[in-house]
Motif scaffolding. Structure first.
Motif, mmCIF file in Angstrom:
data_model
loop_
_atom_site.group_PDB
_atom_site.id
_atom_site.type_symbol
_atom_site.label_atom_id
_atom_site.label_comp_id
_atom_site.label_asym_id
_atom_site.label_seq_id
_atom_site.Cartn_x
_atom_site.Cartn_y
_atom_site.Cartn_z
ATOM 1 N N ARG A 82 -48.774 -29.750 31.863
ATOM 2 C CA ARG A 82 -48.862 -30.282 33.224
ATOM 3 C C ARG A 82 -48.076 -31.583 33.326
ATOM 4 O O ARG A 82 -48.187 -32.457 32.460
ATOM 5 N N TRP A 150 -42.927 -38.211 43.513
ATOM 6 C CA TRP A 150 -44.139 -37.882 42.754
ATOM 7 C C TRP A 150 -43.880 -36.997 41.540
ATOM 8 O O TRP A 150 -44.594 -37.106 40.536
ATOM 9 N N SER A 152 -42.527 -35.087 38.146
ATOM 10 C CA SER A 152 -42.047 -35.622 36.862
ATOM 11 C C SER A 152 -40.773 -34.894 36.434
ATOM 12 O O SER A 152 -40.535 -33.740 36.824
ATOM 13 N N SER A 158 -38.915 -28.002 33.706
ATOM 14 C CA SER A 158 -39.624 -26.741 33.437
ATOM 15 C C SER A 158 -39.576 -25.773 34.608
ATOM 16 O O SER A 158 -39.837 -24.581 34.439
ATOM 17 N N THR A 159 -39.275 -26.289 35.819
ATOM 18 C CA THR A 159 -39.107 -25.395 36.969
ATOM 19 C C THR A 159 -37.637 -25.278 37.370
ATOM 20 O O THR A 159 -37.316 -24.584 38.341
ATOM 21 N N GLY A 162 -34.629 -27.855 42.184
ATOM 22 C CA GLY A 162 -33.459 -28.111 43.014
ATOM 23 C C GLY A 162 -33.725 -29.340 43.869
ATOM 24 O O GLY A 162 -34.435 -30.252 43.450
ATOM 25 N N GLY A 163 -33.184 -29.340 45.071
ATOM 26 C CA GLY A 163 -33.397 -30.482 45.944
ATOM 27 C C GLY A 163 -32.358 -30.520 47.030
ATOM 28 O O GLY A 163 -31.706 -29.513 47.318
ATOM 29 N N GLU A 238 -41.136 -22.808 32.725
ATOM 30 C CA GLU A 238 -42.471 -23.039 33.286
ATOM 31 C C GLU A 238 -43.570 -23.169 32.219
ATOM 32 O O GLU A 238 -44.678 -22.665 32.392
ATOM 33 N N GLY A 242 -43.193 -23.446 25.303
ATOM 34 C CA GLY A 242 -43.582 -24.618 24.540
ATOM 35 C C GLY A 242 -43.682 -25.812 25.470
ATOM 36 O O GLY A 242 -43.559 -25.680 26.691
ATOM 37 N N VAL A 244 -42.267 -29.534 26.561
ATOM 38 C CA VAL A 244 -41.112 -30.431 26.492
ATOM 39 C C VAL A 244 -41.617 -31.859 26.300
ATOM 40 O O VAL A 244 -42.438 -32.352 27.085
ATOM 41 N N TYR A 366 -43.413 -31.129 54.731
ATOM 42 C CA TYR A 366 -44.452 -30.345 54.050
ATOM 43 C C TYR A 366 -45.828 -31.021 54.139
ATOM 44 O O TYR A 366 -46.790 -30.407 54.627
ATOM 45 N N PRO A 367 -45.933 -32.321 53.731
ATOM 46 C CA PRO A 367 -47.255 -32.952 53.888
ATOM 47 C C PRO A 367 -47.709 -33.028 55.345
ATOM 48 O O PRO A 367 -48.907 -32.943 55.625
ATOM 49 N N GLU A 454 -36.177 -22.289 43.695
ATOM 50 C CA GLU A 454 -36.356 -23.520 42.917
ATOM 51 C C GLU A 454 -37.792 -23.803 42.505
ATOM 52 O O GLU A 454 -38.018 -24.586 41.582
HETATM 53 C C1 LIG Z 1 -43.859 -32.209 49.206
HETATM 54 C C2 LIG Z 1 -43.215 -31.379 48.141
HETATM 55 C C3 LIG Z 1 -41.846 -31.181 48.173
HETATM 56 C C4 LIG Z 1 -41.209 -30.423 47.182
HETATM 57 N N1 LIG Z 1 -39.851 -30.275 47.223
HETATM 58 C C5 LIG Z 1 -39.213 -29.605 46.246
HETATM 59 C C6 LIG Z 1 -37.797 -29.473 46.269
HETATM 60 O O1 LIG Z 1 -37.104 -29.966 47.175
HETATM 61 N N2 LIG Z 1 -37.211 -28.805 45.236
HETATM 62 C C7 LIG Z 1 -37.945 -28.264 44.214
HETATM 63 O O2 LIG Z 1 -37.361 -27.681 43.307
HETATM 64 N N3 LIG Z 1 -39.289 -28.359 44.196
HETATM 65 C C8 LIG Z 1 -39.945 -29.010 45.167
HETATM 66 N N4 LIG Z 1 -41.315 -29.117 45.146
HETATM 67 C C9 LIG Z 1 -42.078 -28.446 44.070
HETATM 68 C C10 LIG Z 1 -42.379 -29.336 42.831
HETATM 69 O O3 LIG Z 1 -42.362 -30.714 43.164
HETATM 70 C C11 LIG Z 1 -41.380 -29.043 41.715
HETATM 71 O O4 LIG Z 1 -41.585 -27.725 41.249
HETATM 72 C C12 LIG Z 1 -41.474 -30.016 40.530
HETATM 73 O O5 LIG Z 1 -40.404 -29.758 39.651
HETATM 74 C C13 LIG Z 1 -42.784 -29.943 39.772
HETATM 75 O O6 LIG Z 1 -42.881 -31.089 38.939
HETATM 76 P P1 LIG Z 1 -44.298 -31.590 38.422
HETATM 77 O O7 LIG Z 1 -44.081 -32.753 37.534
HETATM 78 O O8 LIG Z 1 -45.223 -31.807 39.542
HETATM 79 O O9 LIG Z 1 -44.742 -30.324 37.549
HETATM 80 P P2 LIG Z 1 -46.118 -29.527 37.522
HETATM 81 O O10 LIG Z 1 -46.480 -29.023 38.861
HETATM 82 O O11 LIG Z 1 -47.133 -30.331 36.807
HETATM 83 O O12 LIG Z 1 -45.693 -28.303 36.587
HETATM 84 C C14 LIG Z 1 -44.726 -27.376 37.023
HETATM 85 C C15 LIG Z 1 -44.502 -26.329 35.919
HETATM 86 O O13 LIG Z 1 -43.865 -26.939 34.809
HETATM 87 C C16 LIG Z 1 -44.670 -26.845 33.621
HETATM 88 N N5 LIG Z 1 -44.520 -28.129 32.943
HETATM 89 C C17 LIG Z 1 -44.682 -29.380 33.478
HETATM 90 N N6 LIG Z 1 -44.381 -30.305 32.540
HETATM 91 C C18 LIG Z 1 -44.031 -29.635 31.411
HETATM 92 C C19 LIG Z 1 -43.614 -30.033 30.110
HETATM 93 N N7 LIG Z 1 -43.486 -31.321 29.772
HETATM 94 N N8 LIG Z 1 -43.341 -29.071 29.199
HETATM 95 C C20 LIG Z 1 -43.436 -27.765 29.520
HETATM 96 N N9 LIG Z 1 -43.834 -27.327 30.723
HETATM 97 C C21 LIG Z 1 -44.120 -28.257 31.664
HETATM 98 C C22 LIG Z 1 -46.075 -26.542 34.125
HETATM 99 O O14 LIG Z 1 -46.811 -25.810 33.177
HETATM 100 C C23 LIG Z 1 -45.780 -25.727 35.369
HETATM 101 O O15 LIG Z 1 -45.506 -24.393 35.008
HETATM 102 C C24 LIG Z 1 -41.980 -29.839 46.132
HETATM 103 C C25 LIG Z 1 -43.359 -30.039 46.103
HETATM 104 C C26 LIG Z 1 -43.981 -30.783 47.084
HETATM 105 C C27 LIG Z 1 -45.477 -30.988 47.009
#
Ligand SMILES: Cc1cc2nc3c(=O)[nH]c(=O)nc-3n(C[C@H](O)[C@H](O)[C@H](O)COP(=O)(O)OP(=O)(O)OC[C@H]3O[C@@H](n4cnc5c(N)ncnc54)[C@H](O)[C@@H]3O)c2cc1C
Length: 495
Positions: A82, A150, A152, A158-159, A162-163, A238, A242, A244, A366-367, A454
């Motif tokens: 997470r 917000w 990381s 891991s996802t 994009g952006g 995702e 393993g 990261v 979105y929010p 993305e």
């Molecule tokens: C308001 C809003 C706007 C958003 N806009 C975008 C956008 O423009 N583009 C976009 O791509 N996404 C967007 N997202 C989706 C989201 O922010 C992305 O998917 C982001 O990359 C997730 O990062 P996170 O740190 O919150 O990961 P998490 O939600 O904590 O985890 C995401 C996935 O990655 C895995 N993971 C996390 N950290 C690690 C690690 N260190 N090692 C291995 N696996 C790990 C988790 O198991 C999970 O499968 C948006 C979300 C919100 C709420």
């Protein structure tokens, strides 16, 4: 990948697992308080199933991550990595009997190498904090998910996030040069796991030997083709291969000059889509080309009072960051394409404050909609020539299912986020929204698109992915996962 069902752990097994975890962890790392654990057991995805975790761990070092993975392998317990939990597909949601491994406190910039345009960071650093840190060296990390304040970098990696500016500058994958990962024994000759063993049974799983191994993948040079691209394999995986623990990123020099903004207002969504297709066909490359429909504008305005006019059916926001005369010419060409596609009006501006208000509206959409009720987020991506048709289908499918759909889009990439907004507590509306959601996935596939541009597969897009991918590709994917995680403990049931 099909994984064996994970059974509810017995209380005794859970106790043993927690005891083993705590043996090498400072007390403040372990989370067993049910409320706190519940809060760290899900991401931002609406209606994605959430299981019951045995414990959470807030790791502060790679050694702690290794320890957690080792113990989980011994117990056959799933590990759910997470980051910040902003995911929109359920990827970070707990699985029954799992340990949620939160790495958000591993958030340091370890190195900025100005000479080579490279930095090395821990996974928990927030995207905008990384941007700010490298900006002090005159450098820029481009990938900018709307969640940049917000989310990381570990989650972005891991996802393969994009952006907005990915249209011109690429997605996260294009910036990841190397990784350190805590993975399975497949990494170490002689420690290959022997098979599924006692996974889930409470007794140490056979073949858990190599789990917890730290492996360095990739490089830090600008080019390099030694071996298979295992870094690329981990990007977007995702958490299923393993955890990261360190990321080496490519950077760019900071941009100079003030970008130009072009805004076009359209009387219908398909007209705005036609402008996107025309801009692409004319070979124009704005750094950003975003779409906001009337419902999004109205929701943001009601919440933030930014002075936005919500009279048009859709706004297209383009940004041009090319300097000088060429930039001016590019902006004019984009404005002309919008006009030719039927815009009601088009404006160009270099006024930063005015442009930022519009981009803020895009980021806040979105929010703002979430305030109205649960929002199911689509993330379909279609060929750019098919954007007008896909936008028509969004309206048609929404109307047929009686679902309110507001749309934001990284339109220049063909990446649409129809947001299915439902009244709180209305089960009928939820069921209708879920049916519309699946139909939108099928419509995107039929247009030669994909079910996720993305956000990732997580839990919500698993069926859609099966409908999209070639059966041979699905089989290869399963084979890779079995080879790299024979115990099936890394984020099972996701991706
Ligand atoms: C308001 C809003 C706007 C958003 N806009 C975008 C956008 O423009 N583009 C976009 O791509 N996404 C967007 N997202 C989706 C989201 O922010 C992305 O998917 C982001 O990359 C997730 O990062 P996170 O740190 O919150 O990961 P998490 O939600 O904590 O985890 C995401 C996935 O990655 C895995 N993971 C996390 N950290 C690690 C690690 N260190 N090692 C291995 N696996 C790990 C988790 O198991 C999970 O499968 C948006 C979300 C919100 C709420």
């Amino acid at each position: 990948m099909e994984t064996a069902p994970v059974t509810e752990p017995s209380a005794a097994r859970a106790r043993l697992l927690i005891e083993s975890l705590s043996r090498e962890l400072p007390a403040d790392r372990l989370v067993i308080d049910p409320d706190v654990l519940a809060a760290m057991s899900h991401d931002d995805a609406e209606w994605a199933p959430v299981g019951r975790a045995v414990a959470g761990v807030r790791a502060r070092s790679e050694a702690e991550v290794s320890h957690v993975v080792r113990v989980c392998a011994e117990f056959g317990a799933p590990v759910v990595p997470r980051g910040a939990g902003t995911g929109l597909s359920g990827g970070a949601n707990a699985t029954d009997g799992c340990v949620v491994l939160d790495v958000s406190r591993m958030d340091q910039v370890l190195e900025v190498d100005r000479d080579n345009l490279v930095c090395v960071v821990q996974p928990g650093i927030v995207n905008n904090d990384l941007k700010a840190a490298v900006a002090e060296y005159g450098l820029w990390y481009p990938p900018d998910p709307a969640s940049a304040p917000w989310s990381s970098i570990g989650g972005n990696v891991s996802t393969n996030a994009g952006g907005l500016c990915c249209l011109k500058y690429g997605v996260t994958r294009d910036y990841v040069l190397g990784l350190r990962v805590v993975a399975s024994g497949a990494a170490v000759p002689g420690t290959e796991p022997a098979g599924l063993g006692a996974a889930g049974s409470g007794a140490p799983a056979s073949g858990a030997g190599g789990y917890g191994t730290v492996t360095r993948l990739g490089r830090r040079t600008n080019k390099g083709v030694a071996g298979l691209d295992l870094t690329g394999l981990f990007v977007g995986s995702e958490g299923t291969l393993g955890v990261v623990t360190e990321i080496t990123l490519r950077l760019r020099p900071a941009l100079a000059g003030t970008p130009r903004t072009v805004v076009g207002a359209f009387g219908s969504l398909p007209d705005s889509g036609s402008a996107v297709s025309l801009i692409t066909r004319r070979g124009l490359t704005p750094s950003v080309l975003e779409l906001l429909d009337r419902a999004c504008l109205a929701a943001v305005e009601e919440w933030k009072h930014l002075g936005l006019e919500a009279d048009a059916a859709a706004l297209l926001l383009a940004r041009v960051d090319t300097a000088g005369e060429s930039g001016a010419a590019e902006a004019s060409a984009i404005a002309a394409a919008m006009t030719d596609a039927g815009a009601l009006w088009v404006e160009q501006s270099t006024d930063d404050a005015e442009a930022e208000a519009l981009f803020d509206a895009r980021r806040l959409a979105y929010p703002a909609l979430e305030r109205l009720g649960p929002v199911l987020t689509e993330d379909i991506c279609v060929p750019r020539s098919a954007v007008p048709q896909m936008l028509s289908l969004v309206s048609e499918i929404g109307a047929r299912h009686g679902v309110q759909i507001a749309t934001i889009a990284h339109a220049g990439d063909g990446n649409l986020h129809p947001l299915l907004v439902t009244p709180p507590g209305d089960d009928g509306a939820r069921i209708a929204a879920q049916a519309a959601f699946e139909e939108l996935l099928d419509a995107a596939i039929a247009l030669g698109g994909t079910v996720t541009g993305e956000h990732g597969i997580g839990i919500l897009k698993r069926d859609g992915m099966r409908r999209e991918l070639d059966p041979g590709a699905l089989a290869m994917q399963d084979a890779v996962r079995r080879a790299l995680d024979p115990l099936g403990i890394f984020n099972p049931g996701k991706g």
